[in-house]
Enzyme design. Structure first.
Site, short mmCIF file in Angstrom:
data_model
loop_
_atom_site.label_atom_id
_atom_site.label_comp_id
_atom_site.label_asym_id
_atom_site.label_seq_id
_atom_site.Cartn_x
_atom_site.Cartn_y
_atom_site.Cartn_z
N ASN A 6 0.61 -1.21 -0.09
CA ASN A 6 0.00 -0.17 0.17
C ASN A 6 0.92 0.71 -0.09
O ASN A 6 1.52 1.46 1.17
CB ASN A 6 -1.00 -0.13 1.16
CG ASN A 6 -1.78 1.26 1.36
OD1 ASN A 6 -1.68 2.46 0.79
ND2 ASN A 6 -2.74 1.35 2.65
N LYS A 8 0.01 4.11 -0.45
CA LYS A 8 -0.75 5.67 0.14
C LYS A 8 -0.84 6.89 -0.94
O LYS A 8 -0.32 6.34 -1.67
CB LYS A 8 -0.53 5.50 2.28
CG LYS A 8 -0.15 4.88 2.41
CD LYS A 8 -0.14 4.66 3.90
CE LYS A 8 -0.55 3.35 4.50
NZ LYS A 8 -0.74 3.03 6.49
N HIS A 94 -9.73 0.89 5.20
CA HIS A 94 -8.18 1.11 5.97
C HIS A 94 -8.30 1.98 6.95
O HIS A 94 -9.31 3.38 7.48
CB HIS A 94 -6.90 1.72 4.73
CG HIS A 94 -5.34 2.15 5.51
ND1 HIS A 94 -5.89 2.95 6.30
CD2 HIS A 94 -4.59 0.99 5.34
CE1 HIS A 94 -4.44 2.80 6.68
NE2 HIS A 94 -3.64 1.40 5.23
N GLU A 96 -6.58 4.38 8.29
CA GLU A 96 -6.70 5.59 7.59
C GLU A 96 -8.03 6.28 6.78
O GLU A 96 -7.91 7.53 6.96
CB GLU A 96 -5.32 5.90 6.77
CG GLU A 96 -4.06 5.62 7.34
CD GLU A 96 -2.67 5.60 6.44
OE1 GLU A 96 -3.37 5.60 5.48
OE2 GLU A 96 -1.88 4.82 7.12
N GLU A 164 -4.52 -5.46 10.36
CA GLU A 164 -3.79 -2.98 10.90
C GLU A 164 -4.07 -2.69 12.70
O GLU A 164 -4.86 -2.05 12.48
CB GLU A 164 -3.94 -2.82 9.42
CG GLU A 164 -3.57 -3.65 8.46
CD GLU A 164 -3.05 -2.30 7.76
OE1 GLU A 164 -1.80 -2.39 6.56
OE2 GLU A 164 -3.53 -1.57 7.55
N GLY A 170 2.65 2.54 11.26
CA GLY A 170 3.95 3.56 10.87
C GLY A 170 4.22 3.88 11.68
O GLY A 170 4.77 4.92 11.74
N SER A 208 3.68 -1.55 10.30
CA SER A 208 5.49 -2.15 10.62
C SER A 208 5.73 -2.95 10.33
O SER A 208 6.47 -3.35 10.82
CB SER A 208 5.92 -1.80 12.72
OG SER A 208 5.34 0.00 12.36
P1 13P Z 1 3.40 0.98 7.85
O1 13P Z 1 3.70 -0.80 6.87
O2 13P Z 1 4.46 1.72 7.07
O3 13P Z 1 3.05 0.57 9.01
O4 13P Z 1 1.78 0.99 7.15
C1 13P Z 1 0.97 0.38 7.21
C2 13P Z 1 -0.40 0.03 6.17
O5 13P Z 1 -1.32 0.75 6.96
C3 13P Z 1 -0.50 -0.40 5.24
O6 13P Z 1 -2.11 -0.71 4.95
#
Ligand code: 13P
Length: 243
Positions: A6, A8, A94, A96, A164, A170, A208
């Site tokens: 992803n 993003k 997700h 976010e 997640e 992150g 992560s």
């Molecule tokens: P990170 O791997 O940067 O922690 O992000 C995970 C994520 O949100 C994948 O959708």
């Protein structure tokens, strides 16, 4: 094992072109049998990525889609448009999107339905916030988030789950391996009892994932793959996770 990236809202056209070449040249030929790659670039690059992955086993996906089929929804991209690029997947739910765009179960049910109607496969993300983790209410949160899959309009929805934990995204923090294992087992049990069980109960871990922890996470029998954010922006790191 499924390796989903992803990206993003990162990168530009040159970045996407270059990392895609590296993934095709260095990762794809070295993947173990039965493993697969799903790349989810920003929507504006989805057509390019999908075109360049034709005739390979790499699948592509969008990071979101509209809850509406079409119409006066400025800035939105429909599931049908995503599917029209040749992409196979869409990420929905997700954290976010839940956090910054107030996506709730009602809206997500509509998004799941439009994705399903457009023939897209869904990576449906669930995960608890840190406060829930501390309070020990992770299972209740996940049960509520997964309850949307019971909706009668989602019969035969083609989906997999990405677990997640929000506090792991992150941050460099990751739950203990045993915790990941138990939660994945819990999700799989819930999926068995849902009104619209998936053909295969596939659960990815995300949050992560990096070259140092990937091997241990992948070794868990309940983990069917990983959804990688930050580390998927480096072809070297992504390669170490996948190979
Ligand atoms: P990170 O791997 O940067 O922690 O992000 C995970 C994520 O949100 C994948 O959708």
């Amino acid at each position: 094992m499924i390796y989903a990236a992803n990206w993003k809202m990162n990168g530009d056209k040159d970045f996407v072109n270059s990392i895609l070449s590296q993934i095709k040249d260095n990762i794809l030929p070295n993947l173990s049998d039965g493993s697969s790659l799903i790349l989810c670039p920003p929507t504006i690059y989805l057509s390019d990525v999908t075109d360049r992955c034709k005739n390979t086993s790499i699948q592509s996906g969008a990071q979101d889609c509209s809850a509406h089929e079409n119409g006066a929804f400025t800035g939105e991209v429909s599931a049908q448009m995503i599917s029209g690029t040749g992409a196979h997947w869409v990420i929905l739910g997700h954290s976010e999107r839940r956090q910054y765009h107030a996506e709730n179960n009602l809206l997500l049910t509509d998004k799941l339905r439009t994705a399903h109607n457009a023939g897209l496969k869904v990576i449906f993300c669930v995960g608890e916030m840190h406060q829930h983790y501390i309070e020990g209410t992770t299972r209740e949160i996940l049960k509520d988030q997964l309850s949307v899959l019971n909706d009668a309009s989602l019969a035969n929805l083609n989906y997999i789950i990405a677990y997640e934990p929000v506090w792991a995204i992150g941050t460099g923090l990751v739950p203990a391996l045993e915790e990941i294992d138990l939660i994945h087992q819990f999700i799989k049990t819930l999926l068995k009892d849902t009104a619209n069980p998936p053909k295969e109960r596939t659960v990815l871990y995300g949050g992560s994932v990096n070259p140092d922890n990937a091997k241990d996470i992948k070794s868990l029998a309940s983990v069917d793959g990983v959804l990688v954010g930050g580390a998927s922006l480096s072809s070297d790191k992504f390669k170490q996770i996948c190979i």
